[in-house]
Motif scaffolding. Structure first.
Motif, mmCIF file in Angstrom:
data_model
loop_
_atom_site.group_PDB
_atom_site.id
_atom_site.type_symbol
_atom_site.label_atom_id
_atom_site.label_comp_id
_atom_site.label_asym_id
_atom_site.label_seq_id
_atom_site.Cartn_x
_atom_site.Cartn_y
_atom_site.Cartn_z
ATOM 1 N N ASP A 193 0.681 -1.164 0.065
ATOM 2 C CA ASP A 193 -0.063 0.148 0.094
ATOM 3 C C ASP A 193 0.865 1.218 0.132
ATOM 4 O OD1 ASP A 193 -2.932 0.911 0.620
ATOM 5 O OD2 ASP A 193 -1.602 2.203 1.917
ATOM 6 N N GLU A 241 -4.017 6.836 3.664
ATOM 7 C CA GLU A 241 -5.110 5.825 3.910
ATOM 8 C C GLU A 241 -6.421 6.885 3.804
ATOM 9 O OE1 GLU A 241 -5.019 2.874 7.054
ATOM 10 O OE2 GLU A 241 -2.920 2.923 6.669
ATOM 11 N N THR A 248 -8.977 -1.316 -6.797
ATOM 12 C CA THR A 248 -7.860 -1.988 -6.466
ATOM 13 C C THR A 248 -8.300 -3.234 -5.991
ATOM 14 O OG1 THR A 248 -7.249 0.034 -5.360
ATOM 15 C CG2 THR A 248 -6.064 -1.874 -4.750
ATOM 16 N N TYR A 263 -6.839 -6.570 -4.298
ATOM 17 C CA TYR A 263 -5.838 -6.594 -2.922
ATOM 18 C C TYR A 263 -5.325 -8.416 -3.155
ATOM 19 C CZ TYR A 263 -7.231 -2.221 -1.330
ATOM 20 O OH TYR A 263 -7.968 -0.959 -1.137
ATOM 21 N N GLU A 294 -5.624 -5.405 3.317
ATOM 22 C CA GLU A 294 -5.443 -4.230 2.325
ATOM 23 C C GLU A 294 -3.997 -3.771 2.490
ATOM 24 O OE1 GLU A 294 -8.864 -1.808 2.396
ATOM 25 O OE2 GLU A 294 -10.170 -3.441 1.839
ATOM 26 N N SER A 295 -3.094 -4.484 2.755
ATOM 27 C CA SER A 295 -1.652 -3.885 2.990
ATOM 28 C C SER A 295 -1.043 -4.273 1.723
ATOM 29 C CB SER A 295 -1.050 -4.464 3.995
ATOM 30 O OG SER A 295 -0.779 -5.996 4.175
ATOM 31 N N VAL A 304 -1.039 -5.028 -2.399
ATOM 32 C CA VAL A 304 -2.114 -4.944 -3.622
ATOM 33 C C VAL A 304 -1.423 -5.499 -4.906
ATOM 34 C CG1 VAL A 304 -3.038 -2.822 -2.501
ATOM 35 C CG2 VAL A 304 -1.177 -2.459 -4.158
#
Ligand code: DAH
Length: 345
Positions: free
Chosen positions: A139, A150, A160, A162, A169-170, A172
């Motif tokens: 991210d 964020e 996005t 993921y 969600e860290s 992608v």
């Protein structure tokens, strides 16, 4: 055994032996064996001398008939063998004109790669280097370092995908090639004149003009005293070099979080050369991508001093370039790897 019976036996024997003969040479020797002076028929013929006239006439006729029967058996077999021989020769000598000479099927680069190679050639000719980065990004690289914190509303500009790795969600699939800018800047101090081609991903349903995976090329220049005029001049020089002298560029004000000011980069419509047509919505222009002056926050995230350095960046999709160039009307063709499609380019 009467002579008549003997002659009948000679005829039967000739017929069965002729049928067994396998070659024309064997048939020739059978012929002389059955009809020559030393043959049974020859001997019987000699014996005619000893008969009186009436007997001789009848026996002579019978001998002639037998001779004719042997000859007929040999002739019939000869016709068979010659026909067989002809068939075999025709088969041996047949040329299959539909057969192609086995040439080695050479492969070639995929159209997408060819397009990136051409783009790289033009930029390398202008003094740029080529860099690459990973397709799976954090991210931080894909958003935060590019001045998209964020829950920044600008995140909705990218649908996005993921990766299920680390905290939610860290990680992608990179939504653009812009994170490679960050990696290039982290890699060393300015000056930087780099382009970064690659594959990018977005949450999109595949149709004729969308794919959840597509390609972009990113550009980044960082040096002392770089101005918006350098950006405009570089994109114009690229445009005429890549598309030919008839196609020019223009910049329109826009918004991107990582540049300030930001612009859309348009080129003259490749189909009507600026006249206005159906493809360009009668505007005479086609939208290629975005660009702008690198935002001070982006410099800050890689530790560059924005007082010392300035720069510009740009990024645009490249699949449309391949499609325009080759009249391809469905972007999915670039990804399905149908050999009938690929071999055309
Ligand atoms: N990353 C942007 C996108 O995918 C395109 C872009 C715009 C790249 C402006 C840039 C830029 O480097 O300066 O929509």
């Amino acid at each position: 055994m009467s002579m008549i019976e003997q002659l009948a036996a000679i005829g039967d024997d000739a017929e069965s032996r002729a049928a067994e003969v396998a070659t024309l040479a064997e048939l020739d020797s059978l012929g002389s064996e059955l009809l020559g002076k030393r043959s049974r028929l020859g001997e019987l013929k000699k014996g005619l001398r000893d008969l009186d006239e009436d007997e001789r006439r009848a026996a002579g006729r019978a001998l002639n008939d037998a001779n004719a029967r042997v000859q007929a058996a040999l002739d019939a077999r000869r016709a068979d063998l010659e026909a067989q021989e002809r068939r075999r020769r025709l088969d041996d000598e047949r040329l299959d004109l539909t057969e192609t000479i086995a040439t080695r099927a050479l492969g070639h680069l995929h159209l997408v790669t060819q397009t990136h190679d051409r783009l790289e050639d033009v930029f390398v000719g202008m003094g740029f280097t080529v860099a690459e980065g990973p397709e799976v990004e954090t991210d931080w690289y894909n958003f935060q370092a590019l001045n998209i914190p964020e829950s920044h509303p600008a995140r909705s500009m990218w649908d996005t995908l993921y990766v299920d790795l680390g905290p939610p969600e860290s990680t992608v699939l990179r939504t653009h090639t812009s994170p490679v800018q960050i990696r290039v800047m982290e890699g060393g101090p300015p000056p930087i004149y780099s382009i970064m081609p690659g594959r990018v991903y977005r949450r999109d349903t595949a149709d004729a003009s969308h794919m959840p995976v597509f390609h972009q090329i990113e550009g980044l220049v960082v040096d002392k005293g770089i101005s918006f005029a350098d950006l405009a001049g570089t994109l114009e020089a690229f445009t005429t070099a890549y598309f030919g002298g008839a196609i020019h560029s223009r910049l329109r004000p826009s918004y991107f979080p990582f540049t300030e000011p930001s612009a859309e980069y348009d080129i003259n419509c490749l189909f009507c050369l600026g006249e206005g047509c159906q493809t360009c919505g009668r505007t005479g222009w086609m939208e290629l991508g975005g660009c702008g002056m690198v935002h001070p926050n982006v410099f800050a995230s890689v530790g560059y001093d924005p007082e010392e350095w300035s720069g510009f960046a740009f990024g645009f999709g490249t699949d449309r370039l391949s499609m325009n160039r080759h009249g391809i009307n469905d972007i999915r063709e670039l990804f399905t790897n149908d050999i009938r499609f690929l071999t055309q380019f």
